[in-house]
Design an enzyme around this catalytic site. Structure first.
Site, PDB file in Angstrom:
ATOM      1  N   ASP A 145       3.451   9.778  -1.063  1.00  0.00           N
ATOM      2  CA  ASP A 145       2.092   8.904  -0.444  1.00  0.00           C
ATOM      3  C   ASP A 145       2.010   8.035  -1.609  1.00  0.00           C
ATOM      4  O   ASP A 145       1.991   8.122  -2.843  1.00  0.00           O
ATOM      5  CB  ASP A 145       0.970   9.922  -0.590  1.00  0.00           C
ATOM      6  CG  ASP A 145       0.106   9.683   0.666  1.00  0.00           C
ATOM      7  OD1 ASP A 145       0.212   8.441   1.161  1.00  0.00           O
ATOM      8  OD2 ASP A 145      -0.701  10.525   1.191  1.00  0.00           O
TER       9      ASP A 145
ATOM     10  N   HIS B 123       0.840  -1.369   0.094  1.00  0.00           N
ATOM     11  CA  HIS B 123       0.058   0.001  -0.176  1.00  0.00           C
ATOM     12  C   HIS B 123       0.744   1.302   0.108  1.00  0.00           C
ATOM     13  O   HIS B 123       0.298   2.511   0.094  1.00  0.00           O
ATOM     14  CB  HIS B 123      -0.944   0.109   1.205  1.00  0.00           C
ATOM     15  CG  HIS B 123      -2.079  -1.003   1.268  1.00  0.00           C
ATOM     16  ND1 HIS B 123      -3.430  -0.361   0.626  1.00  0.00           N
ATOM     17  CD2 HIS B 123      -2.183  -2.394   1.010  1.00  0.00           C
ATOM     18  CE1 HIS B 123      -4.201  -1.460   0.717  1.00  0.00           C
ATOM     19  NE2 HIS B 123      -3.670  -2.657   0.878  1.00  0.00           N
TER      20      HIS B 123
END
Ligand code: ADQ
Length: 491
Positions: free
Chosen positions: A379, A171
Site C-alpha cells: 500500500d 499516491h
C-alpha cells in the site's frame, strides 16, 4: 517562498459527485485517500479542481463548460468537470490506470492487461485534461496534478505553459525498474512525469525506485539523489508521507453523540473483543490473508471462540474489473466457510460488510474496536492506520510492513501480510496487552500521526515546491457517505 496565483488541482476522481436517484439529486463525496486529503486544502486555498465528471447528475448541476462552485452549502472553489464517454472510461480508467499502472506499481505484474487500446485512450484523455488546464490556468498559477491517471500531463502542458510551476504527487508505490519495465510504454510515462518541477512519493524507497527507472531509461539524464536534470529542466523528486486531518478526527471522536452511539453498539455486540478491518475491496489490501489469519487464530486459541468478533468493512470499488469480482467471490466464500466452521447461535465470528459505509459509522467502528488490522499486501501509505490510532483511545494497531505507513508507525505490531501464522500470533499478542500497555501504544502512534498530519504534508510539499497559498480558515472536517464511481457518463 514565492507568492503564487490560484491553485489548479487535477485529479481523476472529483471531490463532489452528483447522482440522480428516485428522490432527486444527491451530492456525494467519494471514498479514497485523495479527496479526504485535498478537499480541505482546496476549501482553504480556493482555485480550480479539474476532474472527470462521473456522476449521473453531474452535467445538469454544472454550467455548459462543466463548472460549478463547491461545496454547495459553502462554496469555496471551482470544480471543472471533464466528460468521458463509456469507451474512454473503460480504457483510460478501468483499463490503463486500474489494469496496468495499478497492478504493476503494486507488484502484481501478472494481473496487468497490456492492451494497446488502453494506452491510446490514456494518451487521448491526458490530452483532453491538458486542454482544460490550459484554459483554466493563468501564467502564475501553480498546477498540482494528482496521481497515476495523468502521468503524461506535466510534459504535455509544457508547450502552452512552459513556465508554470507544476507538481505531481504519486499516491501509490513506485515499483523497482525491473517490475515497472514490463509496461511497453514505460519510457513515455517516465518522460511525461519529467515535465514536472516537483514529483512527490509517499516514501524514500518509492522515490529511489523512480530515480533508478529514469537512470535506466534516460541514460543521458543527470540523476542525483533527489533531482533529475533532463532536457533543460530540473525535476526534484522527494518523499512526502501523507497524513490525515488529525485535529479534525480528534474533534469528531470526542463528540458526545458519536461516543454514545459507539457505546450502544458495543454493548449490543455481546463479545469481549472486537477486531476491525476497513478497506476498499481491493486485492492489494490483503483482506483474504487477514481472514485466514483470524481463522488460524480461532483454530489455535479455541478459548477465544465466542469471545471475539472480526468486523471487516470492504466497500465495493472497480467492480467492473474481473479480478475484483473474482476476489469478491473468493472472500465471500471464505467468510461463509469460516463462519460456518465456528459460528454459534449467539455469536458470529466474521461480520462482513460489503457496501459503502458512511464516515461516521467507520468512526464508530474505529472507536469500538480493540484491535485494527491494517494488513495490505502492499500500500502506498494507508490512511486507515492513521485514522484508527487517532480515534481509538485504547486499541492496538496491527500493521503490514509493506504499507507505506509502517515506515513512520513502526511502533505498531508489525506483520508480514503473507504470513498467516505470524498474523494470527499478532492477534493473540494484541488481545493479551493490558489496558496500560494499549494506552501507551496508542499514545505513541498518535504522537506520530499528530506531528505529520495532512497540514504538515501540505505545507512541506508547498514549501519545497515554492508555492504560497492565500490565508484562510481550515475547513471543518466533514464525513460523508462513500460511493463507487458511476459508470454513467456524458458524451
Ligand atoms: P486508498 O487505497 O483509497 O488510496 P487508504 O489510504 O487505505 O486508501 O484509505 C483512504 C480513505 O478511504 C480513508 O480515509 C478511509 O477512511 C477511507 N476508506 C477506506 N475504506 C473505506 C470503506 N470501506 N468505507 C468507507 N471509507 C473507507 C490511495 C493509496 C493509499 C494512500 C492514499 C492517500 O492506495 O496507499 O494512503 O491514496 O495517498
Amino acid at each position: 517562498m514565492t507568492a503564487s496565483g490560484r491553485l489548479i488541482v487535477v485529479s481523476n476522481r472529483e471531490p463532489y459527485i452528483h447522482e440522480r436517484n428516485k428522490k432527486g439529486i444527491r451530492c456525494k463525496v467519494p471514498i479514497g485517500g485523495l479527496v479526504t486529503a485535498l478537499d480541505p486544502v482546496m476549501q482553504k486555498a480556493g482555485g480550480v479542481w479539474i476532474a472527470w465528471g462521473s456522476g449521473s447528475a453531474d452535467a445538469e448541476t454544472a454550467d455548459e463548460r462543466g463548472r460549478l462552485m463547491v461545496p454547495e452549502n459553502d462554496p469555496r472553489y471551482t470544480l471543472r468537470r471533464i466528460w468521458l464517454d463509456p469507451k474512454e472510461i473503460n480504457e483510460y480508467y478501468y483499463g490503463f490506470s486500474n489494469r496496468i499502472i495499478w497492478p504493476v506499481c503494486h507488484l502484481f505484474q501478472e494481473k496487468a492487461r497490456l492492451e494497446t487500446e488502453y494506452w491510446e485512450t490514456y494518451k487521448e484523455v491526458n490530452h483532453r485534461f491538458m486542454e482544460a488546464v490550459v484554459e483554466e490556468a493563468g501564467a502564475d498559477d501553480p498546477i498540482w496534478i494528482q496521481d497515476v491517471h495523468f502521468a503524461l500531463l506535466p510534459s504535455a502542458l509544457r508547450e502552452d505553459l512552459p513556465n508554470n510551476n507544476i507538481a505531481l504527487f504519486w499516491h501509490i508505490p513506485f515499483p523497482p525498474w525491473e517490475t515497472f519495465s514490463c509496461i511497453p510504454w514505460r519510457k513515455e510515462i517516465l518522460g511525461g512525469l519529467l515535465g514536472a518541477n516537483l514529483l512527490g512519493f509517499h516514501t524514500a524507497s518509492y522515490a529511489a525506485n523512480f530515480l533508478n527507472s529514469v537512470r535506466k531509461e534516460f541514460p543521458e539524464a543527470q540523476v542525483s539523489a533527489s533531482a533529475i536534470r533532463y532536457d533543460g529542466r530540473t525535476t526534484r523528486v522527494r518523499p512526502y508521507p501523507i497524513g490525515i486531518d488529525y485535529a479534525g478526527y480528534r474533534a469528531l471522536s470526542e463528540k458526545e453523540s458519536l461516543k454514545r452511539r459507539a457505546n450502544q453498539l458495543r454493548s449490543k455486540m455481546h463479545v469481549q473483543h472486537i477486531i476491525v478491518g476497513v478497506d476498499r475491496l481491493d486485492y492489494t489490501k490483503g483482506i483474504m490473508n487477514r481472514l485466514l489469519a483470524f481463522e488460524r487464530f480461532l483454530e489455535t486459541h479455541p478459548k477465544f471462540i465466542g469471545k471475539v468478533s472480526f468486523i471487516q468493512v470492504a466497500s465495493p470499488t472497480r467492480s467492473a474489473i474481473t479480478e475484483y469480482r473474482d476476489m469478491k467471490r473468493e472472500i465471500e466464500e471464505n467468510v461463509g466457510r469460516i463462519n460456518g466452521r465456528f459460528q454459534q447461535p449467539q455469536w458470529t465470528p466474521i461480520i462482513y460488510i460489503n457496501r459503502s459505509v458512511p464516515g461516521d459509522e467507520i468512526m464508530m467502528l474505529y472507536r469500538i474496536a480493540d484491535v485494527a488490522m491494517v494488513t495490505p499486501i502492499i500500500d502506498g501509505m494507508n490512511l486507515v492506520a492513521k485514522e484508527y490510532v487517532t480515534v481509538n483511545d485504547n486499541g492496538v494497531l496491527i500493521l503490514s510492513e509493506f504499507a507505506g505507513a509502517s515506515e513512520e508507525m513502526n511502533q505498531a505490531i508489525i506483520v508480514n501480510p503473507y504470513d498467516v501464522d505470524s498474523m494470527s500470533a499478532a492477534i493473540k499478542k494484541a488481545l493479551s496487552m493490558t489496558s496500560e500497555e494499549r494506552a501507551r501504544h496508542i499514545a505513541l502512534l498518535r504522537g506520530i500521526v499528530k506531528e505529520h498530519d495532512i497540514f504538515w504534508w501540505l505545507n512541506t510539499f508547498l514549501e519545497d515546491w515554492g508555492v504560497e497559498l492565500g490565508e484562510g480558515e481550515p475547513a471543518e472536517l466533514r464525513l460523508m457517505a462513500g460511493t463507487e464511481p458511476s459508470r454513467r457518463s456524458r458524451p
